[in-house]
Design a protein around this motif. Structure first.
Motif, mmCIF file in Angstrom:
data_model
loop_
_atom_site.group_PDB
_atom_site.id
_atom_site.type_symbol
_atom_site.label_atom_id
_atom_site.label_comp_id
_atom_site.label_asym_id
_atom_site.label_seq_id
_atom_site.Cartn_x
_atom_site.Cartn_y
_atom_site.Cartn_z
ATOM 1 N N TYR A 36 34.976 14.789 -5.589
ATOM 2 C CA TYR A 36 36.199 15.207 -4.931
ATOM 3 C C TYR A 36 37.350 15.212 -5.935
ATOM 4 O O TYR A 36 37.390 14.393 -6.856
ATOM 5 C CB TYR A 36 36.546 14.266 -3.772
ATOM 6 C CG TYR A 36 35.712 14.472 -2.530
ATOM 7 C CD1 TYR A 36 34.459 13.873 -2.391
ATOM 8 C CD2 TYR A 36 36.171 15.277 -1.487
ATOM 9 C CE1 TYR A 36 33.697 14.060 -1.250
ATOM 10 C CE2 TYR A 36 35.417 15.474 -0.339
ATOM 11 C CZ TYR A 36 34.180 14.858 -0.229
ATOM 12 O OH TYR A 36 33.429 15.052 0.902
ATOM 13 N N GLN A 38 41.577 15.067 -6.092
ATOM 14 C CA GLN A 38 42.717 14.689 -5.260
ATOM 15 C C GLN A 38 44.014 14.801 -6.047
ATOM 16 O O GLN A 38 44.144 14.214 -7.125
ATOM 17 C CB GLN A 38 42.560 13.261 -4.719
ATOM 18 C CG GLN A 38 43.629 12.866 -3.702
ATOM 19 C CD GLN A 38 43.374 11.507 -3.094
ATOM 20 O OE1 GLN A 38 42.807 10.624 -3.722
ATOM 21 N NE2 GLN A 38 43.807 11.325 -1.836
ATOM 22 N N GLY A 41 49.537 12.708 -3.073
ATOM 23 C CA GLY A 41 50.020 12.973 -1.727
ATOM 24 C C GLY A 41 49.127 13.860 -0.884
ATOM 25 O O GLY A 41 49.486 14.212 0.247
ATOM 26 N N LYS A 42 47.968 14.215 -1.405
ATOM 27 C CA LYS A 42 47.038 15.089 -0.683
ATOM 28 C C LYS A 42 45.738 14.361 -0.400
ATOM 29 O O LYS A 42 45.428 13.344 -1.001
ATOM 30 C CB LYS A 42 46.730 16.349 -1.506
ATOM 31 C CG LYS A 42 47.960 17.108 -1.970
ATOM 32 C CD LYS A 42 48.674 17.762 -0.821
ATOM 33 C CE LYS A 42 49.808 18.642 -1.330
ATOM 34 N NZ LYS A 42 50.581 19.240 -0.204
ATOM 35 N N GLY A 43 44.947 14.922 0.515
ATOM 36 C CA GLY A 43 43.630 14.378 0.764
ATOM 37 C C GLY A 43 42.637 14.868 -0.285
ATOM 38 O O GLY A 43 42.875 15.850 -0.970
ATOM 39 N N PRO A 44 41.500 14.172 -0.430
ATOM 40 C CA PRO A 44 40.479 14.617 -1.378
ATOM 41 C C PRO A 44 39.901 15.969 -0.977
ATOM 42 O O PRO A 44 39.663 16.220 0.210
ATOM 43 C CB PRO A 44 39.406 13.518 -1.274
ATOM 44 C CG PRO A 44 40.087 12.356 -0.638
ATOM 45 C CD PRO A 44 41.128 12.919 0.255
ATOM 46 N N LEU A 46 36.698 18.604 -1.593
ATOM 47 C CA LEU A 46 35.331 18.682 -2.096
ATOM 48 C C LEU A 46 35.234 19.743 -3.190
ATOM 49 O O LEU A 46 35.612 20.896 -2.999
ATOM 50 C CB LEU A 46 34.381 19.024 -0.949
ATOM 51 C CG LEU A 46 32.907 19.160 -1.298
ATOM 52 C CD1 LEU A 46 32.335 17.853 -1.815
ATOM 53 C CD2 LEU A 46 32.114 19.632 -0.077
ATOM 54 N N PHE A 89 37.144 11.744 -7.903
ATOM 55 C CA PHE A 89 36.319 10.679 -7.342
ATOM 56 C C PHE A 89 34.878 11.158 -7.223
ATOM 57 O O PHE A 89 34.618 12.240 -6.689
ATOM 58 C CB PHE A 89 36.804 10.288 -5.944
ATOM 59 C CG PHE A 89 38.147 9.623 -5.911
ATOM 60 C CD1 PHE A 89 39.292 10.360 -5.664
ATOM 61 C CD2 PHE A 89 38.254 8.262 -6.133
ATOM 62 C CE1 PHE A 89 40.536 9.752 -5.635
ATOM 63 C CE2 PHE A 89 39.492 7.637 -6.103
ATOM 64 C CZ PHE A 89 40.635 8.384 -5.853
#
Lengths: 114, 119
Positions: A36, A38, A41-44, A46, A89
């Protein structure tokens, strides 16, 4: 117990270079390994994922290399660009019939210098 | 945009107050996950639903936490009597168990998260 270990914690690469991030896992029941990306301030998001029946998967500039016997997998970013600067990640989950809850590494902060 | 959405994006609350977060998954996805991410760490699994059934809860989910997915669509995560240690980003993800992608049910798509600050 940290089930997925990621290294390095931070990485600086020149524009156009190859970025390499490594992960090692302990649980041999893991059978799905996503990466992932990222941004602050954002989500991971894919990026790419692999299952252990193949040793390599390539999508554009991103490649996963997988070594089942060593219980290691890595992300290679070819021709790295400043826009690739983010935290990456690795993760793992087990059991296609199960919960597929993801276990994440601690992350690698990647900086691409222009 | 038909991705995962979360509201609110930011929440500041005083210690001891209750807070509730909402997650709207991708519309055809039947699985919904909650994760918590603290600064400088990877996300950690909290709980997940398949349709409206909550199938697993992590030990991280203390009695002060409760999650629901009443009609198998959106989900809420409530934290009662918040503590400073609850300050984190709360992430929601969804996936389509048993449905169509090349990797089957494995791909999880995350929302933007709700950042909680407890003062």
């Amino acid at each position: 117990q940290q089930q997925v270990k990621q290294s390095p914690q931070s990485l600086i690469v020149q524009k156009g270079g190859i970025s390499i991030i490594n992960c090692a896992y302990e649980n041999t029941a893991f059978d799905y390994f996503p990466w992932y990306q990222q941004f602050p301030g954002k989500g991971p998001a894919l990026l790419i994922a692999i299952r252990p029946d193949v040793s390599e998967k390539k999508e554009g500039r991103f490649t996963i290399s997988f070594n089942k016997s060593a219980k290691q997998f890595s992300l290679h970013i070819m021709d790295s660009q400043p826009g690739d600067s983010a935290t990456y990640f690795c993760a793992a989950s087990k059991g296609i019939q199960g919960a597929q809850k993801l276990v994440f590494g601690q992350g690698t902060r990647l900086t691409i210098n222009p | 945009d038909t991705g995962v959405s979360q509201n609110p994006r930011h929440k500041i609350t005083k210690r001891g107050q209750n807070v509730t977060f909402r997650c709207d998954p991708i519309s055809e996805h039947n699985r919904l996950y909650w994760y918590r991410q603290t600064l400088g760490q990877g996300p950690e699994f909290l709980t997940y639903f398949q349709n409206e059934a909550q199938l697993e809860k992590s030990r991280l989910l203390s009695d002060r936490f409760s999650a629901e997915r009443p009609k198998g669509s959106f989900s809420t995560l409530e934290i009662q009597r918040t503590e400073q240690g609850d300050s984190a980003m709360y992430l929601c993800a969804s996936s389509s168990y048993g449905q169509g992608t090349k990797l089957g049910p494995l791909e999880q798509y995350f929302g933007p998260g709700t950042r909680l600050t407890v003062t």
